[in-house]
Scaffold this active site. Structure first.
Site, PDB file in Angstrom:
ATOM      1  N   SER A  67       0.858  -1.155  -0.132  1.00  0.00           N
ATOM      2  CA  SER A  67      -0.041  -0.072  -0.048  1.00  0.00           C
ATOM      3  C   SER A  67       0.937   1.119  -0.133  1.00  0.00           C
ATOM      4  O   SER A  67       1.311   1.541  -1.062  1.00  0.00           O
ATOM      5  CB  SER A  67      -1.190   0.101   0.985  1.00  0.00           C
ATOM      6  N   HIS A  72       3.755  14.539   5.424  1.00  0.00           N
ATOM      7  CA  HIS A  72       3.402  16.232   5.057  1.00  0.00           C
ATOM      8  C   HIS A  72       4.005  16.981   6.127  1.00  0.00           C
ATOM      9  O   HIS A  72       3.650  16.667   7.336  1.00  0.00           O
ATOM     10  CB  HIS A  72       1.992  16.526   4.539  1.00  0.00           C
ATOM     11  N   CYS A  87      -1.603  -3.234   3.138  1.00  0.00           N
ATOM     12  CA  CYS A  87      -2.679  -4.212   3.328  1.00  0.00           C
ATOM     13  C   CYS A  87      -2.190  -5.552   2.816  1.00  0.00           C
ATOM     14  O   CYS A  87      -1.042  -5.527   2.203  1.00  0.00           O
ATOM     15  CB  CYS A  87      -3.797  -3.700   2.521  1.00  0.00           C
TER      16      CYS A  87
END
Length: 120
Positions: A67, A72, A87
């Site tokens: 995944s 940020h 996942c």
């Protein structure tokens, strides 16, 4: 496989307070730390996008076979947001998601402001 009980994985989202400004502006070091974490947890990178902003903050998305990891940074607020989602239809990676997230918390010597876990 019983699809009604299938859960693809844990998605962890944290907002962190970081006092060491350099870590919030050094995207190259973050990528190097991430490479080390990926190796440690046997995760496979399939893509990487880095964007450095004019104020030296950065946004990075690491696409994984399992995944993604996204960050940020906001050095003007001494904060960052981190998104870790792994996942896997063959195994539960929840423990690995928590461990990877903790590796980043340790790297940044961060204090957790917000901590969300979403079982998807």
């Amino acid at each position: 496989m019983n699809l009604t009980s299938y859960s693809p994985g844990l998605h962890k989202l944290v907002t962190l307070q970081v006092n060491e400004m350099k870590k919030l502006t050094d995207s190259k070091r973050f990528v190097a730390v991430t490479e080390s974490i990926l190796e440690k947890f046997n995760l496979e990178k399939v893509g990487l996008v880095v964007h450095d902003f004019e104020n030296d903050s950065f946004t990075i998305a690491v696409c994984l076979k399992e995944s993604h990891i996204c960050i940020h940074t906001w050095p003007e607020y001494n904060q960052l947001t981190l998104d870790v989602y792994l996942c896997n239809y063959l195994q539960d990676n929840s423990v690995k998601v928590k461990a990877v997230t903790q590796e980043y918390i340790d790297y940044f010597s961060a204090t957790i402001i917000k901590d969300f876990e979403i079982n998807r």
